[in-house]
Scaffold this motif. Structure first.
Motif, PDB file in Angstrom:
ATOM      1  N   THR A  30       0.704  -1.083   0.112  1.00  5.89           N
ATOM      2  CA  THR A  30       0.044   0.191  -0.076  1.00  5.89           C
ATOM      3  C   THR A  30       0.755   1.240   0.323  1.00  5.89           C
ATOM      4  OG1 THR A  30      -1.884  -1.450   1.331  1.00  5.89           O
ATOM      5  CG2 THR A  30      -2.015   1.424   1.437  1.00  5.89           C
ATOM      6  N   SER A  31       2.037   1.258   0.728  1.00  5.31           N
ATOM      7  CA  SER A  31       3.035   2.378   0.548  1.00  5.31           C
ATOM      8  C   SER A  31       3.350   2.616  -0.476  1.00  5.31           C
ATOM      9  CB  SER A  31       3.615   2.052   2.288  1.00  5.31           C
ATOM     10  OG  SER A  31       4.911   3.258   1.703  1.00  5.31           O
ATOM     11  N   TYR A  79       0.580   4.386  -2.925  1.00  2.00           N
ATOM     12  CA  TYR A  79       0.491   5.756  -2.719  1.00  2.00           C
ATOM     13  C   TYR A  79       1.712   6.442  -3.014  1.00  2.00           C
ATOM     14  CZ  TYR A  79      -4.112   4.641  -1.101  1.00  2.00           C
ATOM     15  OH  TYR A  79      -5.528   4.232  -0.530  1.00  2.00           O
ATOM     16  N   ASP A  98       4.620   6.567  -1.102  1.00  2.00           N
ATOM     17  CA  ASP A  98       4.924   7.306   0.199  1.00  2.00           C
ATOM     18  C   ASP A  98       6.733   7.824  -0.160  1.00  2.00           C
ATOM     19  OD1 ASP A  98       2.203   7.593   1.199  1.00  2.00           O
ATOM     20  OD2 ASP A  98       3.182   5.669   2.382  1.00  2.00           O
ATOM     21  N   VAL A  99       6.881   8.670   0.472  1.00  2.00           N
ATOM     22  CA  VAL A  99       8.419   9.043   0.515  1.00  2.00           C
ATOM     23  C   VAL A  99       9.122   8.700   2.307  1.00  2.00           C
ATOM     24  CG1 VAL A  99       8.517   9.110  -1.875  1.00  2.00           C
ATOM     25  CG2 VAL A  99       8.143  10.777  -0.343  1.00  2.00           C
ATOM     26  N   LEU A 100       9.854   8.268   2.574  1.00  2.00           N
ATOM     27  CA  LEU A 100      10.797   8.911   3.557  1.00  2.00           C
ATOM     28  C   LEU A 100      11.770   9.363   2.750  1.00  2.00           C
ATOM     29  CD1 LEU A 100      10.030   5.527   4.848  1.00  2.00           C
ATOM     30  CD2 LEU A 100       8.872   8.176   6.158  1.00  2.00           C
ATOM     31  N   ALA A 143       9.187   4.972   1.007  1.00  2.00           N
ATOM     32  CA  ALA A 143       9.008   4.118   1.980  1.00  2.00           C
ATOM     33  C   ALA A 143       8.899   2.470   2.022  1.00  2.00           C
ATOM     34  CB  ALA A 143       7.494   4.705   2.912  1.00  2.00           C
ATOM     35  N   GLN A 164      10.429  -0.052   4.842  1.00  2.00           N
ATOM     36  CA  GLN A 164       9.676  -0.381   5.454  1.00  2.00           C
ATOM     37  C   GLN A 164       9.184  -1.996   4.965  1.00  2.00           C
ATOM     38  OE1 GLN A 164       6.217   0.887   3.859  1.00  2.00           O
ATOM     39  NE2 GLN A 164       6.612   3.599   5.540  1.00  2.00           N
TER      40      GLN A 164
END
Length: 169
Positions: A119-120, A123, A125-127, A133, A137
């Motif tokens: 899911t990350s 979408y 997602d970045v860190l 991400a 993760q």
């Protein structure tokens, strides 16, 4: 031909070294980064903008690495109530059931955390200012999958071994 038990023990030794090295590297990085952040903030009034976020991620990584290492040595947290009252075959059966249950729970957690990572990724997602991400993760499903594997193997080998043998670890 090399016996399968010899191959498995060699692979286990290699995996232990790899895990220990991983833990040492991550812990060293955490200590160095935390100390660096303290020095930078206290003496130079600056800091690494990504430092605190990376430290939180490294805590996650070392927690999963430590859990995997604890499961390899059967030194994880457990309640050994029946160990006091049982011995021999009944104790082996209880341990096999406990390890099988733990393997099942870890496998479910690996699947759920894998869905979280997917899911990350979906979408975007970045860190750390731009790193996907999901890459950071991914330690979650990997760690839970390794623990599930270890407990599954321990459950099977504890059923198959005689009471006077030491378990394969």
């Amino acid at each position: 031909m090399i016996p399968i038990r010899t191959i498995l023990r060699g692979a286990d030794r290699w995996a232990r070294r790899l895990e220990d090295t991983f833990l040492v590297v991550v812990l060293t990085a955490m200590i160095g980064l935390a100390a660096g952040q303290i020095v930078l903030r206290n003496f130079f009034d600056i800091g690494l903008f990504w430092g605190d976020e990376l430290l939180r991620l490294l805590v996650l990584w070392i927690a999963m690495g430590g859990a995997v290492a604890a499961s390899r040595a059967d030194r994880h947290i457990n309640i050994a109530l029946l160990d006091r009252y049982l011995s021999g075959r009944p104790l082996q059966a209880v341990r096999a059931i406990t390890h099988a249950f733990t393997a099942t729970v870890c496998a479910l957690l690996a699947w759920v955390s894998g869905r979280f990572v997917a899911t990350s990724l979906e979408y975007g997602d970045v860190l750390l200012g731009g790193v996907p991400a999901a890459a950071l993760q991914a330690v979650l499903p990997l760690g839970f999958a390794l623990m599930a594997w270890r407990h599954g193997v321990t459950a099977v080998t504890s059923v198959r071994q005689r009471s006077d043998e030491e378990p394969l670890r």
